[in-house]
Design a protein around this motif. Sequence first.
Motif, PDB file in Angstrom:
ATOM      1  N   MET A   1     -79.078  -6.368 -15.783  1.00  0.00           N
ATOM      2  CA  MET A   1     -79.677  -7.606 -15.279  1.00  0.00           C
ATOM      3  C   MET A   1     -78.917  -8.070 -14.039  1.00  0.00           C
ATOM      4  SD  MET A   1     -79.984 -11.314 -17.189  1.00  0.00           S
ATOM      5  CE  MET A   1     -81.020 -10.651 -18.480  1.00  0.00           C
ATOM      6  N   SER A   2     -79.636  -8.273 -12.951  1.00  0.00           N
ATOM      7  CA  SER A   2     -79.013  -8.745 -11.717  1.00  0.00           C
ATOM      8  C   SER A   2     -78.904 -10.260 -11.752  1.00  0.00           C
ATOM      9  CB  SER A   2     -79.868  -8.322 -10.517  1.00  0.00           C
ATOM     10  OG  SER A   2     -79.354  -8.866  -9.328  1.00  0.00           O
ATOM     11  N   THR A   3     -77.691 -10.769 -11.537  1.00  0.00           N
ATOM     12  CA  THR A   3     -77.493 -12.214 -11.551  1.00  0.00           C
ATOM     13  C   THR A   3     -76.824 -12.653 -10.269  1.00  0.00           C
ATOM     14  OG1 THR A   3     -75.409 -11.919 -12.733  1.00  0.00           O
ATOM     15  CG2 THR A   3     -77.362 -12.408 -14.048  1.00  0.00           C
ATOM     16  N   GLN A   4     -77.061 -13.905  -9.914  1.00  0.00           N
ATOM     17  CA  GLN A   4     -76.537 -14.456  -8.668  1.00  0.00           C
ATOM     18  C   GLN A   4     -75.325 -15.324  -8.947  1.00  0.00           C
ATOM     19  OE1 GLN A   4     -79.450 -16.712  -6.548  1.00  0.00           O
ATOM     20  NE2 GLN A   4     -77.964 -17.694  -5.226  1.00  0.00           N
ATOM     21  N   SER A   5     -74.230 -15.067  -8.239  1.00  0.00           N
ATOM     22  CA  SER A   5     -73.048 -15.905  -8.373  1.00  0.00           C
ATOM     23  C   SER A   5     -73.114 -17.022  -7.347  1.00  0.00           C
ATOM     24  CB  SER A   5     -71.778 -15.070  -8.188  1.00  0.00           C
ATOM     25  OG  SER A   5     -71.778 -14.490  -6.901  1.00  0.00           O
ATOM     26  N   LEU A   6     -72.164 -17.931  -7.418  1.00  0.00           N
ATOM     27  CA  LEU A   6     -72.166 -19.075  -6.511  1.00  0.00           C
ATOM     28  C   LEU A   6     -70.757 -19.280  -5.969  1.00  0.00           C
ATOM     29  CD1 LEU A   6     -74.299 -21.246  -5.634  1.00  0.00           C
ATOM     30  CD2 LEU A   6     -73.248 -22.726  -7.327  1.00  0.00           C
ATOM     31  N   TRP A  18     -73.273 -28.745  -9.823  1.00  0.00           N
ATOM     32  CA  TRP A  18     -74.002 -28.507 -11.077  1.00  0.00           C
ATOM     33  C   TRP A  18     -75.488 -28.291 -10.802  1.00  0.00           C
ATOM     34  CZ3 TRP A  18     -78.148 -31.318 -12.586  1.00  0.00           C
ATOM     35  CH2 TRP A  18     -78.313 -32.600 -12.042  1.00  0.00           C
ATOM     36  N   LYS A  19     -76.022 -28.993  -9.774  1.00  0.00           N
ATOM     37  CA  LYS A  19     -77.433 -28.849  -9.420  1.00  0.00           C
ATOM     38  C   LYS A  19     -77.707 -27.482  -8.838  1.00  0.00           C
ATOM     39  CE  LYS A  19     -81.562 -30.622  -9.036  1.00  0.00           C
ATOM     40  NZ  LYS A  19     -82.334 -31.023 -10.261  1.00  0.00           N
ATOM     41  N   GLN A  20     -76.765 -26.973  -8.048  1.00  0.00           N
ATOM     42  CA  GLN A  20     -76.931 -25.644  -7.475  1.00  0.00           C
ATOM     43  C   GLN A  20     -76.916 -24.579  -8.575  1.00  0.00           C
ATOM     44  OE1 GLN A  20     -74.619 -24.867  -3.846  1.00  0.00           O
ATOM     45  NE2 GLN A  20     -74.128 -27.053  -3.786  1.00  0.00           N
ATOM     46  N   VAL A  21     -76.027 -24.752  -9.546  1.00  0.00           N
ATOM     47  CA  VAL A  21     -75.997 -23.817 -10.678  1.00  0.00           C
ATOM     48  C   VAL A  21     -77.323 -23.893 -11.439  1.00  0.00           C
ATOM     49  CG1 VAL A  21     -74.863 -23.244 -12.850  1.00  0.00           C
ATOM     50  CG2 VAL A  21     -73.489 -23.952 -10.876  1.00  0.00           C
ATOM     51  N   GLU A  22     -77.821 -25.107 -11.646  1.00  0.00           N
ATOM     52  CA  GLU A  22     -79.098 -25.277 -12.337  1.00  0.00           C
ATOM     53  C   GLU A  22     -80.215 -24.548 -11.608  1.00  0.00           C
ATOM     54  OE1 GLU A  22     -81.996 -28.942 -13.773  1.00  0.00           O
ATOM     55  OE2 GLU A  22     -81.017 -29.007 -11.825  1.00  0.00           O
ATOM     56  N   GLN A  23     -80.270 -24.682 -10.287  1.00  0.00           N
ATOM     57  CA  GLN A  23     -81.330 -24.057  -9.504  1.00  0.00           C
ATOM     58  C   GLN A  23     -81.274 -22.538  -9.602  1.00  0.00           C
ATOM     59  OE1 GLN A  23     -80.566 -25.916  -5.716  1.00  0.00           O
ATOM     60  NE2 GLN A  23     -81.771 -27.742  -6.206  1.00  0.00           N
ATOM     61  N   VAL A  24     -80.069 -21.984  -9.629  1.00  0.00           N
ATOM     62  CA  VAL A  24     -79.929 -20.531  -9.779  1.00  0.00           C
ATOM     63  C   VAL A  24     -80.455 -20.090 -11.145  1.00  0.00           C
ATOM     64  CG1 VAL A  24     -78.292 -18.622  -9.970  1.00  0.00           C
ATOM     65  CG2 VAL A  24     -78.004 -20.334  -8.166  1.00  0.00           C
ATOM     66  N   LEU A  25     -80.063 -20.794 -12.199  1.00  0.00           N
ATOM     67  CA  LEU A  25     -80.496 -20.420 -13.548  1.00  0.00           C
ATOM     68  C   LEU A  25     -82.004 -20.580 -13.713  1.00  0.00           C
ATOM     69  CD1 LEU A  25     -77.605 -21.917 -15.714  1.00  0.00           C
ATOM     70  CD2 LEU A  25     -77.984 -19.516 -15.109  1.00  0.00           C
ATOM     71  N   ILE A  26     -82.558 -21.656 -13.161  1.00  0.00           N
ATOM     72  CA  ILE A  26     -84.008 -21.848 -13.229  1.00  0.00           C
ATOM     73  C   ILE A  26     -84.728 -20.703 -12.519  1.00  0.00           C
ATOM     74  CG2 ILE A  26     -85.915 -23.266 -12.353  1.00  0.00           C
ATOM     75  CD1 ILE A  26     -84.226 -25.717 -12.969  1.00  0.00           C
ATOM     76  N   GLY A  27     -84.208 -20.303 -11.367  1.00  0.00           N
ATOM     77  CA  GLY A  27     -84.814 -19.191 -10.644  1.00  0.00           C
ATOM     78  C   GLY A  27     -84.798 -17.910 -11.459  1.00  0.00           C
ATOM     79  N   GLU A  28     -83.713 -17.682 -12.189  1.00  0.00           N
ATOM     80  CA  GLU A  28     -83.618 -16.474 -13.003  1.00  0.00           C
ATOM     81  C   GLU A  28     -84.551 -16.541 -14.212  1.00  0.00           C
ATOM     82  OE1 GLU A  28     -78.992 -15.470 -11.757  1.00  0.00           O
ATOM     83  OE2 GLU A  28     -79.443 -16.155 -13.786  1.00  0.00           O
ATOM     84  N   ILE A  29     -84.727 -17.740 -14.764  1.00  0.00           N
ATOM     85  CA  ILE A  29     -85.657 -17.905 -15.883  1.00  0.00           C
ATOM     86  C   ILE A  29     -87.079 -17.691 -15.399  1.00  0.00           C
ATOM     87  CG2 ILE A  29     -86.621 -19.591 -17.514  1.00  0.00           C
ATOM     88  CD1 ILE A  29     -83.744 -20.771 -17.700  1.00  0.00           C
ATOM     89  N   TRP A  30     -87.416 -18.298 -14.265  1.00  0.00           N
ATOM     90  CA  TRP A  30     -88.768 -18.183 -13.743  1.00  0.00           C
ATOM     91  C   TRP A  30     -89.111 -16.753 -13.356  1.00  0.00           C
ATOM     92  CZ3 TRP A  30     -90.707 -18.007  -8.362  1.00  0.00           C
ATOM     93  CH2 TRP A  30     -92.093 -18.176  -8.306  1.00  0.00           C
ATOM     94  N   GLY A  32     -88.005 -14.096 -14.725  1.00  0.00           N
ATOM     95  CA  GLY A  32     -88.049 -13.210 -15.882  1.00  0.00           C
ATOM     96  C   GLY A  32     -86.733 -12.537 -16.214  1.00  0.00           C
ATOM     97  N   GLN A  33     -85.661 -12.883 -15.501  1.00  0.00           N
ATOM     98  CA  GLN A  33     -84.359 -12.315 -15.857  1.00  0.00           C
ATOM     99  C   GLN A  33     -83.897 -12.839 -17.210  1.00  0.00           C
ATOM    100  OE1 GLN A  33     -81.342 -11.969 -12.722  1.00  0.00           O
ATOM    101  NE2 GLN A  33     -82.877 -12.624 -11.241  1.00  0.00           N
ATOM    102  N   ARG A 236     -93.924 -24.406 -18.249  1.00  0.00           N
ATOM    103  CA  ARG A 236     -94.562 -24.780 -19.508  1.00  0.00           C
ATOM    104  C   ARG A 236     -95.816 -23.984 -19.816  1.00  0.00           C
ATOM    105  NH1 ARG A 236     -93.702 -31.118 -18.289  1.00  0.00           N
ATOM    106  NH2 ARG A 236     -91.529 -31.239 -18.962  1.00  0.00           N
ATOM    107  N   VAL A 237     -96.199 -23.098 -18.916  1.00  0.00           N
ATOM    108  CA  VAL A 237     -97.437 -22.361 -19.140  1.00  0.00           C
ATOM    109  C   VAL A 237     -97.333 -20.971 -18.536  1.00  0.00           C
ATOM    110  CG1 VAL A 237     -98.523 -23.182 -17.018  1.00  0.00           C
ATOM    111  CG2 VAL A 237     -99.970 -22.487 -18.921  1.00  0.00           C
ATOM    112  N   GLN A 238     -97.952 -20.020 -19.210  1.00  0.00           N
ATOM    113  CA  GLN A 238     -98.132 -18.697 -18.632  1.00  0.00           C
ATOM    114  C   GLN A 238     -99.625 -18.387 -18.694  1.00  0.00           C
ATOM    115  OE1 GLN A 238     -95.743 -16.033 -20.989  1.00  0.00           O
ATOM    116  NE2 GLN A 238     -97.212 -15.945 -22.669  1.00  0.00           N
ATOM    117  N   LEU A 239    -100.150 -17.817 -17.623  1.00  0.00           N
ATOM    118  CA  LEU A 239    -101.573 -17.562 -17.523  1.00  0.00           C
ATOM    119  C   LEU A 239    -101.886 -16.154 -18.001  1.00  0.00           C
ATOM    120  CD1 LEU A 239    -102.293 -19.134 -14.019  1.00  0.00           C
ATOM    121  CD2 LEU A 239    -102.530 -20.200 -16.269  1.00  0.00           C
TER     122      LEU A 239
END
Length: 259
Positions: A1-6, A18-30, A32-33, A236-239
């Motif tokens: 799994m490729s992950t982004q450090s900060l 903390w917001k920057q870390v949140e944005q990275v994690l959200i991007g990885e969730i969105w 599919g990581q 909250r939704v997947q099509l």
Amino acid sequence: MSTQSLPVHERRKGTAVWKQVEQVLIGEIWSGQFVPGDKLPSEAALAERFGVNRHTIRRTLAELVSNKIVRVENGRGAFVRQDVLNYQLASSTRFWEAVALGGQSSSVELISSGVAPASGAVAHVLQIDDGIPTVFLDSIGRANGEPVLIARHSFPMDRFPDLIERYQTEGSIRAALLSYGVHSKRQRVRVMARMPDQEETEVFGLPHPILVVESTYVDQAGAPVDFGASRYASGRVQLDIELDESVRNIGAEVVNPKR
């Protein structure tokens, strides 16, 4: 799994760490990581990865929990939430039916309605000239009480002059159209992705990208009767798009979220 450090030298000025870390994690969730049900790395592992202290990670996780993106189990860690609505986007389904099929409760709130001159995509889809009056219905759809979509449906006014009153009486678009003898079905779908605007952020309370779904609905004779432009909270939704002969064209365009 490729992950982004900060790394410290790459942190953006003007945005809390903390917001920057949140944005990275959200991007990885969105992307599919991390998928629904996955366990996130431990606080210690995340702190080491991003080069921050554990207090910063706790602040990030608290925000992700508040936005209902992850859940925390005492003694087990943080997990990506699994209560994502699976919306079966078929020729015959409307929002409330899709929610019911997913085993969740649904509600649709009409937030505005009225008459507007046709233009752009509305005029093109409904096959009418610019400036011709259309009836519109704006609504917010919820699944299990959470806002999932913001939608606008537009209809040719000359064919459905009292649609607003019929919608309020019948309680749904499908039933209102049936009162005119129209059996509508989705014929064409176009899907796009972009970052949320201020209204969408306020309604959804999430920083996720938005899925924009434009649907053309036709009557029994194939004449367009409804142009729906729906904006979904992607967290909250997947099509689940059903490809059958009733859906003649599926178009997809991904808009660069950085724009």
